[in-house]
Design an enzyme around this catalytic site. Sequence first.
Site, PDB file in Angstrom:
ATOM      1  N   ARG A 227      47.302 -18.972  -5.633  1.00 47.52           N
ATOM      2  CA  ARG A 227      45.926 -18.880  -6.104  1.00 47.52           C
ATOM      3  C   ARG A 227      45.862 -17.776  -7.143  1.00 47.52           C
ATOM      4  O   ARG A 227      46.601 -16.796  -7.081  1.00 47.52           O
ATOM      5  CB  ARG A 227      44.954 -18.578  -4.955  1.00 47.52           C
ATOM      6  CG  ARG A 227      44.749 -19.724  -3.979  1.00 47.52           C
ATOM      7  CD  ARG A 227      43.998 -20.882  -4.626  1.00 47.52           C
ATOM      8  NE  ARG A 227      43.710 -21.972  -3.686  1.00 47.52           N
ATOM      9  CZ  ARG A 227      44.503 -23.003  -3.487  1.00 47.52           C
ATOM     10  NH1 ARG A 227      45.660 -23.084  -4.152  1.00 47.52           N
ATOM     11  NH2 ARG A 227      44.176 -23.964  -2.649  1.00 47.52           N
ATOM     12  N   GLU A 256      39.233 -19.273 -12.957  1.00 46.24           N
ATOM     13  CA  GLU A 256      39.735 -20.632 -13.150  1.00 46.24           C
ATOM     14  C   GLU A 256      38.548 -21.592 -13.225  1.00 46.24           C
ATOM     15  O   GLU A 256      37.697 -21.564 -12.337  1.00 46.24           O
ATOM     16  CB  GLU A 256      40.648 -21.008 -11.990  1.00 46.24           C
ATOM     17  CG  GLU A 256      41.357 -22.343 -12.172  1.00 46.24           C
ATOM     18  CD  GLU A 256      42.366 -22.637 -11.077  1.00 46.24           C
ATOM     19  OE1 GLU A 256      42.326 -23.774 -10.550  1.00 46.24           O
ATOM     20  OE2 GLU A 256      43.174 -21.754 -10.737  1.00 46.24           O
ATOM     21  N   HIS A 275      46.284 -26.077 -13.027  1.00 45.81           N
ATOM     22  CA  HIS A 275      46.284 -26.284 -11.565  1.00 45.81           C
ATOM     23  C   HIS A 275      46.851 -27.666 -11.229  1.00 45.81           C
ATOM     24  O   HIS A 275      46.250 -28.452 -10.493  1.00 45.81           O
ATOM     25  CB  HIS A 275      44.869 -26.153 -10.997  1.00 45.81           C
ATOM     26  CG  HIS A 275      44.854 -25.711  -9.565  1.00 45.81           C
ATOM     27  ND1 HIS A 275      43.932 -24.813  -9.065  1.00 45.81           N
ATOM     28  CD2 HIS A 275      45.643 -26.050  -8.512  1.00 45.81           C
ATOM     29  CE1 HIS A 275      44.153 -24.622  -7.774  1.00 45.81           C
ATOM     30  NE2 HIS A 275      45.188 -25.368  -7.421  1.00 45.81           N
TER      31      HIS A 275
END
Length: 314
Positions: A227, A256, A275
């Site tokens: 993450r 993000e 991602h």
Amino acid sequence: MELLVLREGVHGLPAEEYAAELRARLDGHTVRHAQTPNEERRAIATADVVTGPRIDESVLDHADDLKLFACTYAGYGHLPMAALTNADVAVTNAAGIHARNASEHAVGAILTFSRRFHEAARRDNWQPLSPGELAGSTVTIVGLGAIGSAVARRLNPFEVTTLGVRRRPEQGGPTDEVFGTDSRHEALARTDFLVLCCPLTESTMGLIDEAALTTLSPEAVIVNIARGEVIDTDALVTALHRGDIGGAALDVTDPEPLPDDHPLWGFDEVLVTPHSAGATPHYYDRLADTVAENVRRVADDRPLRNRVRVAESD
């Protein structure tokens, strides 16, 4: 048992495909797929199991006899855990589903920097580079769950030394050595490539901070498939500006999505992907195996696979 598939898909895959995979595995059980918010609210009233990437408390309020929410993501920090617990609803996640594809992504990123593909691809003339070799390098993997273990196994043929960092080092792992989180700097000091694949918890938030970046070699490369918040982004930007870090392959960022004007876009030694490490055309196929098994376990009142606990191990 009655299973409700919520309307939101994952990784660009339509939820209809997920429902089809579950129906193929759950003969004798009812699988419903809601396509609108109203359908979700109506169908959840009679559902025993609900599955999807997230569930709103407003939808949960309509459940009368819900026993399990099967999250289609490995992460669960976005879920209303307090509301689910108060409603006596068990929660499972998709841990382990990403092991193959995410580990391939990590190894691909390592090879990209080792062989300098990212630099060669930007050349506008025929001028050879002097790439390195991965063999003989030391790769440190933070988090030795399903993904971290898969990364270590895939690195075996490359003749590298692997170091693992995990919260409970006594559990061991597939790396050559295993360190506890408290002794991570001992591993970082020996690191050529740092792969982050740990869960985001209070203890891993900002784990790669200014101190960690200082310990790393100026040639070290960070690969983050965990993450974005595991890295202190401001500290990383500062280290890159100063030349204190060799580069970074970031599949996740903080924030993000990464804003268009973010300084991370301006570094040649930073490779950002959107991602995508968790994406695979086989996602629903693998996930449906786990969720279908848990539906049968709910029916038989047996312990669940991938049940989310208060303190997840790495």
